[in-house]
Design an enzyme around this catalytic site. Structure first.
Site, PDB file in Angstrom:
ATOM      1  N   ASP A  66       8.517  42.089   4.549  1.00 32.37           N
ATOM      2  CA  ASP A  66       7.286  42.818   4.884  1.00 32.37           C
ATOM      3  C   ASP A  66       6.857  42.488   6.313  1.00 32.37           C
ATOM      4  O   ASP A  66       7.449  41.628   6.967  1.00 32.37           O
ATOM      5  CB  ASP A  66       6.169  42.489   3.874  1.00 32.37           C
ATOM      6  CG  ASP A  66       6.035  40.996   3.582  1.00 32.37           C
ATOM      7  OD1 ASP A  66       6.650  40.184   4.297  1.00 32.37           O
ATOM      8  OD2 ASP A  66       5.310  40.638   2.638  1.00 32.37           O
ATOM      9  N   ASP A 130      -2.810  36.470  -6.359  1.00 31.35           N
ATOM     10  CA  ASP A 130      -3.127  37.588  -7.260  1.00 31.35           C
ATOM     11  C   ASP A 130      -1.864  38.199  -7.867  1.00 31.35           C
ATOM     12  O   ASP A 130      -1.900  39.275  -8.444  1.00 31.35           O
ATOM     13  CB  ASP A 130      -3.934  38.660  -6.509  1.00 31.35           C
ATOM     14  CG  ASP A 130      -3.179  39.233  -5.314  1.00 31.35           C
ATOM     15  OD1 ASP A 130      -2.012  38.816  -5.074  1.00 31.35           O
ATOM     16  OD2 ASP A 130      -3.735  40.092  -4.605  1.00 31.35           O
ATOM     17  N   HIS A 132       0.893  39.093  -6.134  1.00 31.37           N
ATOM     18  CA  HIS A 132       1.642  40.061  -5.317  1.00 31.37           C
ATOM     19  C   HIS A 132       3.029  39.547  -4.929  1.00 31.37           C
ATOM     20  O   HIS A 132       3.255  38.355  -4.788  1.00 31.37           O
ATOM     21  CB  HIS A 132       0.840  40.525  -4.094  1.00 31.37           C
ATOM     22  CG  HIS A 132       0.595  39.514  -3.029  1.00 31.37           C
ATOM     23  ND1 HIS A 132      -0.646  38.989  -2.761  1.00 31.37           N
ATOM     24  CD2 HIS A 132       1.415  38.959  -2.117  1.00 31.37           C
ATOM     25  CE1 HIS A 132      -0.569  38.154  -1.739  1.00 31.37           C
ATOM     26  NE2 HIS A 132       0.682  38.114  -1.331  1.00 31.37           N
ATOM     27  N   GLU A 137       0.381  44.623  -3.672  1.00 33.46           N
ATOM     28  CA  GLU A 137      -0.818  44.107  -4.331  1.00 33.46           C
ATOM     29  C   GLU A 137      -0.907  44.658  -5.761  1.00 33.46           C
ATOM     30  O   GLU A 137      -0.234  45.642  -6.092  1.00 33.46           O
ATOM     31  CB  GLU A 137      -2.059  44.574  -3.547  1.00 33.46           C
ATOM     32  CG  GLU A 137      -2.127  44.083  -2.113  1.00 33.46           C
ATOM     33  CD  GLU A 137      -2.665  42.657  -2.009  1.00 33.46           C
ATOM     34  OE1 GLU A 137      -2.479  41.856  -2.951  1.00 33.46           O
ATOM     35  OE2 GLU A 137      -3.256  42.353  -0.959  1.00 33.46           O
TER      36      GLU A 137
HETATM   37  C1  GLP Z   1       2.135  36.664   1.782  1.00 32.98           C
HETATM   38  C2  GLP Z   1       3.546  37.231   1.845  1.00 32.98           C
HETATM   39  C3  GLP Z   1       4.271  37.053   0.542  1.00 32.98           C
HETATM   40  C4  GLP Z   1       4.124  35.619   0.076  1.00 32.98           C
HETATM   41  C5  GLP Z   1       2.681  35.321  -0.193  1.00 32.98           C
HETATM   42  C6  GLP Z   1       2.421  33.930  -0.714  1.00 32.98           C
HETATM   43  O1  GLP Z   1       1.202  37.557   1.330  1.00 32.98           O
HETATM   44  N1  GLP Z   1       3.532  38.615   2.193  1.00 32.98           N
HETATM   45  O2  GLP Z   1       5.633  37.380   0.707  1.00 32.98           O
HETATM   46  O3  GLP Z   1       4.872  35.391  -1.100  1.00 32.98           O
HETATM   47  O4  GLP Z   1       1.987  35.476   1.048  1.00 32.98           O
HETATM   48  O5  GLP Z   1       2.308  33.055   0.364  1.00 32.98           O
HETATM   49  P1  GLP Z   1       2.234  31.492   0.243  1.00 32.98           P
HETATM   50  O6  GLP Z   1       3.612  31.028  -0.004  1.00 32.98           O
HETATM   51  O7  GLP Z   1       1.722  31.049   1.582  1.00 32.98           O
HETATM   52  O8  GLP Z   1       1.305  31.165  -0.870  1.00 32.98           O
END
Ligand code: GLP
Length: 253
Positions: A66, A130, A132, A137
């Site tokens: 992404d 949440d 995602h 989302e």
């Molecule tokens: C972002 C990324 C996701 C990732 C998520 C969780 O939103 N787009 O790919 O899995 O954060 O991040 P973290 O590992 O910092 O909790």
């Protein structure tokens, strides 16, 4: 789906690095899907450490999950920048990523779908608070493809630490859930107690757009590496430990 409960994030990183290394050994030019966020950082540090000690992973082709809309590639908040600094350069990989500054974002998403259509062998994933996946989302179609999405306020708050002194972008480009499910092997990493609820909903709850991670239940080859705190709400935790401790020695992750 195989769920492996490990003592801490360092062990999650080590086992995940073994899975990535095995891909590099198995295929001359495998494609590795990279996630961002804090969770995979120990994995990327471990892979960089192995590369410094002579493990050659440079045959792998990397693809991104992404990107934020409106951030140029050299912006420290962009996911391309994150991946270049932490994975692509240290390992000597080639990266195909989404361009969040493309003039025609819909066309950019179509271009990226064509890049991914060549096949992704192993997709690393994290999970949002949440639930995602990528930037899909809650409410995202479970068959969605790469497209523009609007971030929720809670995800922008969760990601604010990466944007000191400025706003987290509101719009993003993300592989869709259907796109992610096209990868041959999904490797989900989850560490820390804050992820326990989202992880339990994804692995043990109903398959629903309200929990994008639950789409993993539809994929034939998912490996989940989770530390003890993140596993605390899994009702099948003991069964996962039992299965892992009796795993046949010939069976790889
Ligand atoms: C972002 C990324 C996701 C990732 C998520 C969780 O939103 N787009 O790919 O899995 O954060 O991040 P973290 O590992 O910092 O909790």
């Amino acid at each position: 789906m195989e769920v492996v409960i490990l003592p801490d994030p360092a062990e999650v990183a080590r086992v995940a690095a073994d899975v990535v290394s095995a891909l590099a050994q198995r295929t001359a030019r495998g494609t590795l899907g990279l996630a961002t966020g804090a969770t995979p950082l120990p994995l990327y540090e471990e892979l960089a450490r192995r590369a410094r000690h002579g493990r050659d992973l440079s045959g792998l082709r990397a693809v991104a999950l992404d990107e934020y809309v409106g951030l140029p590639a050299d912006d420290p908040g962009s996911y391309r920048h994150y991946l270049e600094q932490r994975v692509v350069r240290p390992l000597g990989l080639q990266l195909d990523a989404l361009d969040g500054c493309a003039g025609d974002l819909a066309q950019e998403c179509d271009r990226y779908e064509q890049v991914l259509a060549r096949g992704v062998d192993l997709q690393i994933l994290g999970i949002g608070l949440d639930g995602h996946l990528g930037f899909n989302e809650p409410g995202s179609s479970l068959r969605s493809r790469t497209r523009v999405k609007t971030l929720s306020t809670s995800t922008r708050t969760a990601n604010a630490a990466w944007f000191t002194g400025r706003e987290v972008p509101l719009h993003v480009l993300t592989q869709g859930i259907g796109t992610i499910l096209d990868a041959r092997h999904l490797l989900l990493l989850a560490t820390g107690a804050a992820k326990a609820r989202a992880l339990a909903a994804a692995l043990e709850g109903p398959v629903t757009t309200m929990s994008p991670g639950s789409a993993l239940q539809l994929h034939p080859h998912v490996t989940v590496l989770v530390d003890e705190p993140a596993s605390s709400r899994l009702s099948l935790a003991d069964q996962h430990r039992h299965a892992h401790s009796h795993k046949p020695s010939w069976q790889a992750l």
